[in-house]
Design a protein around this motif. Structure first.
Motif, PDB file in Angstrom:
ATOM      1  N   PHE A   1      35.249  29.483  25.739  1.00 46.88           N
ATOM      2  CA  PHE A   1      35.143  30.291  26.986  1.00 46.88           C
ATOM      3  C   PHE A   1      35.037  29.311  28.312  1.00 46.88           C
ATOM      4  CE2 PHE A   1      32.340  30.627  30.531  1.00 46.88           C
ATOM      5  CZ  PHE A   1      31.676  31.998  30.095  1.00 46.88           C
ATOM      6  N   VAL A   2      35.516  27.607  27.800  1.00 48.59           N
ATOM      7  CA  VAL A   2      35.348  27.025  28.956  1.00 48.59           C
ATOM      8  C   VAL A   2      36.955  27.128  29.416  1.00 48.59           C
ATOM      9  CG1 VAL A   2      36.223  24.391  29.505  1.00 48.59           C
ATOM     10  CG2 VAL A   2      33.693  25.215  28.592  1.00 48.59           C
ATOM     11  N   VAL A   3      37.981  26.813  28.185  1.00 47.13           N
ATOM     12  CA  VAL A   3      39.560  27.251  29.055  1.00 47.13           C
ATOM     13  C   VAL A   3      40.249  28.914  29.274  1.00 47.13           C
ATOM     14  CG1 VAL A   3      41.901  26.835  26.952  1.00 47.13           C
ATOM     15  CG2 VAL A   3      40.378  25.798  26.330  1.00 47.13           C
ATOM     16  N   LEU A   4      38.919  29.271  28.617  1.00 52.40           N
ATOM     17  CA  LEU A   4      39.434  31.000  29.213  1.00 52.40           C
ATOM     18  C   LEU A   4      38.951  31.144  30.712  1.00 52.40           C
ATOM     19  CD1 LEU A   4      37.869  33.206  25.978  1.00 52.40           C
ATOM     20  CD2 LEU A   4      40.582  33.468  26.846  1.00 52.40           C
ATOM     21  N   CYS A   5      37.614  30.171  30.839  1.00 51.11           N
ATOM     22  CA  CYS A   5      37.203  30.492  32.627  1.00 51.11           C
ATOM     23  C   CYS A   5      38.567  29.818  33.048  1.00 51.11           C
ATOM     24  CB  CYS A   5      35.783  29.288  32.151  1.00 51.11           C
ATOM     25  SG  CYS A   5      34.557  31.619  31.772  1.00 51.11           S
ATOM     26  N   ASP A   6      38.955  28.656  32.583  1.00 51.66           N
ATOM     27  CA  ASP A   6      40.034  27.714  33.098  1.00 51.66           C
ATOM     28  C   ASP A   6      40.750  28.239  33.735  1.00 51.66           C
ATOM     29  OD1 ASP A   6      39.261  24.393  34.423  1.00 51.66           O
ATOM     30  OD2 ASP A   6      41.539  24.179  33.116  1.00 51.66           O
ATOM     31  N   CYS A   7      40.825  28.900  33.046  1.00 52.20           N
ATOM     32  CA  CYS A   7      42.792  30.050  33.489  1.00 52.20           C
ATOM     33  C   CYS A   7      42.258  31.385  33.712  1.00 52.20           C
ATOM     34  CB  CYS A   7      42.949  30.167  31.481  1.00 52.20           C
ATOM     35  SG  CYS A   7      44.034  28.618  30.576  1.00 52.20           S
TER      36      CYS A   7
ATOM     37  N   GLN B   1      29.916  26.292  15.441  1.00 51.99           N
ATOM     38  CA  GLN B   1      31.182  27.406  15.932  1.00 51.99           C
ATOM     39  C   GLN B   1      30.888  27.861  16.775  1.00 51.99           C
ATOM     40  OE1 GLN B   1      33.813  27.916  14.382  1.00 51.99           O
ATOM     41  NE2 GLN B   1      33.281  26.623  13.192  1.00 51.99           N
ATOM     42  N   ALA B   2      29.252  27.842  17.701  1.00 54.28           N
ATOM     43  CA  ALA B   2      28.426  28.510  19.212  1.00 54.28           C
ATOM     44  C   ALA B   2      29.155  26.755  19.685  1.00 54.28           C
ATOM     45  CB  ALA B   2      27.342  28.335  18.943  1.00 54.28           C
ATOM     46  N   LEU B   3      29.056  26.216  19.182  1.00 57.45           N
ATOM     47  CA  LEU B   3      29.465  24.657  20.174  1.00 57.45           C
ATOM     48  C   LEU B   3      30.959  24.892  20.308  1.00 57.45           C
ATOM     49  CD1 LEU B   3      27.427  21.467  18.662  1.00 57.45           C
ATOM     50  CD2 LEU B   3      27.462  22.849  20.902  1.00 57.45           C
ATOM     51  N   ILE B   4      32.018  25.253  19.637  1.00 56.98           N
ATOM     52  CA  ILE B   4      32.840  25.692  19.630  1.00 56.98           C
ATOM     53  C   ILE B   4      33.676  26.443  20.312  1.00 56.98           C
ATOM     54  CG2 ILE B   4      35.694  25.714  18.358  1.00 56.98           C
ATOM     55  CD1 ILE B   4      34.556  24.261  16.738  1.00 56.98           C
ATOM     56  N   GLY B   5      32.407  27.545  20.352  1.00 55.77           N
ATOM     57  CA  GLY B   5      32.687  28.499  21.096  1.00 55.77           C
ATOM     58  C   GLY B   5      32.562  28.996  22.579  1.00 55.77           C
ATOM     59  N   SER B   6      31.685  28.070  22.947  1.00 54.78           N
ATOM     60  CA  SER B   6      31.009  27.981  24.283  1.00 54.78           C
ATOM     61  C   SER B   6      31.856  26.956  25.175  1.00 54.78           C
ATOM     62  CB  SER B   6      29.752  27.000  24.560  1.00 54.78           C
ATOM     63  OG  SER B   6      29.357  26.516  23.703  1.00 54.78           O
ATOM     64  N   PHE B   7      31.765  25.256  24.647  1.00 58.34           N
ATOM     65  CA  PHE B   7      33.158  24.154  24.773  1.00 58.34           C
ATOM     66  C   PHE B   7      34.224  24.252  25.207  1.00 58.34           C
ATOM     67  CE2 PHE B   7      28.654  21.550  24.367  1.00 58.34           C
ATOM     68  CZ  PHE B   7      28.265  22.280  25.709  1.00 58.34           C
ATOM     69  N   VAL B   8      34.588  25.178  23.979  1.00 62.88           N
ATOM     70  CA  VAL B   8      36.149  25.191  23.705  1.00 62.88           C
ATOM     71  C   VAL B   8      36.788  26.750  23.893  1.00 62.88           C
ATOM     72  CG1 VAL B   8      37.932  25.285  22.382  1.00 62.88           C
ATOM     73  CG2 VAL B   8      36.640  23.543  22.454  1.00 62.88           C
TER      74      VAL B   8
ATOM     75  N   THR C   1      34.865  40.240  35.014  1.00 63.35           N
ATOM     76  CA  THR C   1      35.657  38.443  34.132  1.00 63.35           C
ATOM     77  C   THR C   1      34.804  38.229  33.612  1.00 63.35           C
ATOM     78  OG1 THR C   1      37.209  39.163  36.146  1.00 63.35           O
ATOM     79  CG2 THR C   1      37.183  37.352  34.722  1.00 63.35           C
ATOM     80  N   LEU C   2      33.581  37.525  34.048  1.00 61.08           N
ATOM     81  CA  LEU C   2      32.507  36.531  33.259  1.00 61.08           C
ATOM     82  C   LEU C   2      32.233  37.169  31.438  1.00 61.08           C
ATOM     83  CD1 LEU C   2      30.693  34.257  35.564  1.00 61.08           C
ATOM     84  CD2 LEU C   2      32.712  33.693  33.516  1.00 61.08           C
ATOM     85  N   THR C   3      31.934  38.354  32.602  1.00 56.83           N
ATOM     86  CA  THR C   3      31.347  39.497  30.772  1.00 56.83           C
ATOM     87  C   THR C   3      32.645  39.426  29.891  1.00 56.83           C
ATOM     88  OG1 THR C   3      29.856  40.441  32.174  1.00 56.83           O
ATOM     89  CG2 THR C   3      30.546  41.846  29.813  1.00 56.83           C
ATOM     90  N   VAL C   4      33.732  39.902  30.175  1.00 54.33           N
ATOM     91  CA  VAL C   4      34.992  40.076  29.116  1.00 54.33           C
ATOM     92  C   VAL C   4      34.916  39.062  28.848  1.00 54.33           C
ATOM     93  CG1 VAL C   4      37.036  40.763  29.313  1.00 54.33           C
ATOM     94  CG2 VAL C   4      36.231  41.771  30.235  1.00 54.33           C
ATOM     95  N   LEU C   5      34.729  37.795  28.672  1.00 59.80           N
ATOM     96  CA  LEU C   5      35.962  35.947  28.276  1.00 59.80           C
ATOM     97  C   LEU C   5      34.484  35.990  27.655  1.00 59.80           C
ATOM     98  CD1 LEU C   5      36.836  34.264  31.845  1.00 59.80           C
ATOM     99  CD2 LEU C   5      38.668  35.992  29.881  1.00 59.80           C
ATOM    100  N   SER C   6      33.069  35.910  27.642  1.00 60.38           N
ATOM    101  CA  SER C   6      32.103  35.542  27.383  1.00 60.38           C
ATOM    102  C   SER C   6      32.206  37.077  25.914  1.00 60.38           C
ATOM    103  CB  SER C   6      31.116  36.328  27.863  1.00 60.38           C
ATOM    104  OG  SER C   6      30.587  35.148  28.554  1.00 60.38           O
ATOM    105  N   ALA C   7      32.812  37.807  26.089  1.00 61.33           N
ATOM    106  CA  ALA C   7      32.418  38.952  24.784  1.00 61.33           C
ATOM    107  C   ALA C   7      33.493  38.069  23.737  1.00 61.33           C
ATOM    108  CB  ALA C   7      32.639  40.323  25.664  1.00 61.33           C
ATOM    109  N   ILE C   8      34.733  37.577  24.306  1.00 59.56           N
ATOM    110  CA  ILE C   8      35.850  37.083  23.878  1.00 59.56           C
ATOM    111  C   ILE C   8      35.463  35.976  22.370  1.00 59.56           C
ATOM    112  CG2 ILE C   8      38.527  35.898  23.619  1.00 59.56           C
ATOM    113  CD1 ILE C   8      39.105  38.537  25.632  1.00 59.56           C
ATOM    114  N   SER C   9      35.144  34.735  23.738  1.00 61.97           N
ATOM    115  CA  SER C   9      34.231  33.843  23.186  1.00 61.97           C
ATOM    116  C   SER C   9      32.702  34.396  22.074  1.00 61.97           C
ATOM    117  CB  SER C   9      33.714  33.019  24.178  1.00 61.97           C
ATOM    118  OG  SER C   9      34.570  32.682  25.297  1.00 61.97           O
ATOM    119  N   ILE C  10      32.144  35.468  21.756  1.00 66.84           N
ATOM    120  CA  ILE C  10      31.269  35.240  21.132  1.00 66.84           C
ATOM    121  C   ILE C  10      32.387  35.924  19.505  1.00 66.84           C
ATOM    122  CG2 ILE C  10      29.672  37.076  20.914  1.00 66.84           C
ATOM    123  CD1 ILE C  10      28.247  36.428  23.703  1.00 66.84           C
ATOM    124  N   GLY C  11      32.344  37.141  20.182  1.00 65.99           N
ATOM    125  CA  GLY C  11      34.062  37.478  18.708  1.00 65.99           C
ATOM    126  C   GLY C  11      34.265  36.245  18.234  1.00 65.99           C
TER     127      GLY C  11
END
Length: 179
Positions: A166-172, A157-164, A44-54
């Protein structure tokens, strides 16, 4: 005799630049996904991370196109370099999320833990990188200025990708217990 016009060589070079940029982004995302899977042991974290990195890569390229950049030798090299920079923060937040203590069980608690645990370090890293990039902006050569621009755009963009993102995806959707 064989004759080809300069436009054929330019077109061939542009195709190679695009293929190189796509290849480096694909390889980086795959390597980051493998690293996340090995360190977190969570699909799950792998998929959410790949989406955020994308997101980071797509939004960075969109910003650069918006700034009027076209793909050339400099830009192709710079995009290949930025691949690691663009995935770094998401990797750190993902690892922090996965290493939350056993007492932190809900998604919301794990997200808060990850941000509290690694957030300041990421902000500090972004600040020093952007400060360095701003110093590079005063350089007289085009490569340094373009590299500085790419660094600033990628870091934001990396800050937005990680703090917004990725965090929202992990929270959900993130795992609520260690997996």
């Amino acid at each position: 005799f064989f004759f080809s016009s300069i436009s054929i060589h330019v077109t061939d070079s542009l195709k190679n630049f695009v293929a190189s940029a796509r290849g480096s982004i694909g390889i980086a995302t795959a390597c980051a996904s493998v690293m996340i899977l090995l360190t977190t042991r969570s699909v799950t974290l792998t998929v959410l991370s790949a989406i955020s990195i994308g997101y980071v890569f797509v939004s960075t390229i969109a910003c650069l196109v918006g700034l009027g950049w076209t793909l050339g030798v400099f830009e192709s090299i710079l995009l290949a370099v930025s691949v690691g920079i663009g995935s770094d923060y998401v990797l750190h937040v993902s690892h922090s999320y996965s290493t939350a203590p056993d007492s932190v069980v809900t998604r919301e608690e794990r997200t808060r833990y990850a941000l509290a645990h690694i957030g300041r370090s990421i902000i500090g890293s972004a600040f020093t990188t952007i400060s360095t990039a701003l110093m590079m902006m005063i350089a007289e050569n085009q490569f340094s200025r373009k590299f500085a621009t790419l660094l600033i755009v990628t870091i934001f963009q990396a800050l937005i990708g990680s703090f917004v993102v990725f965090v929202v995806l992990c929270d959900c959707f993130g795992p609520s217990i260690k997996s």
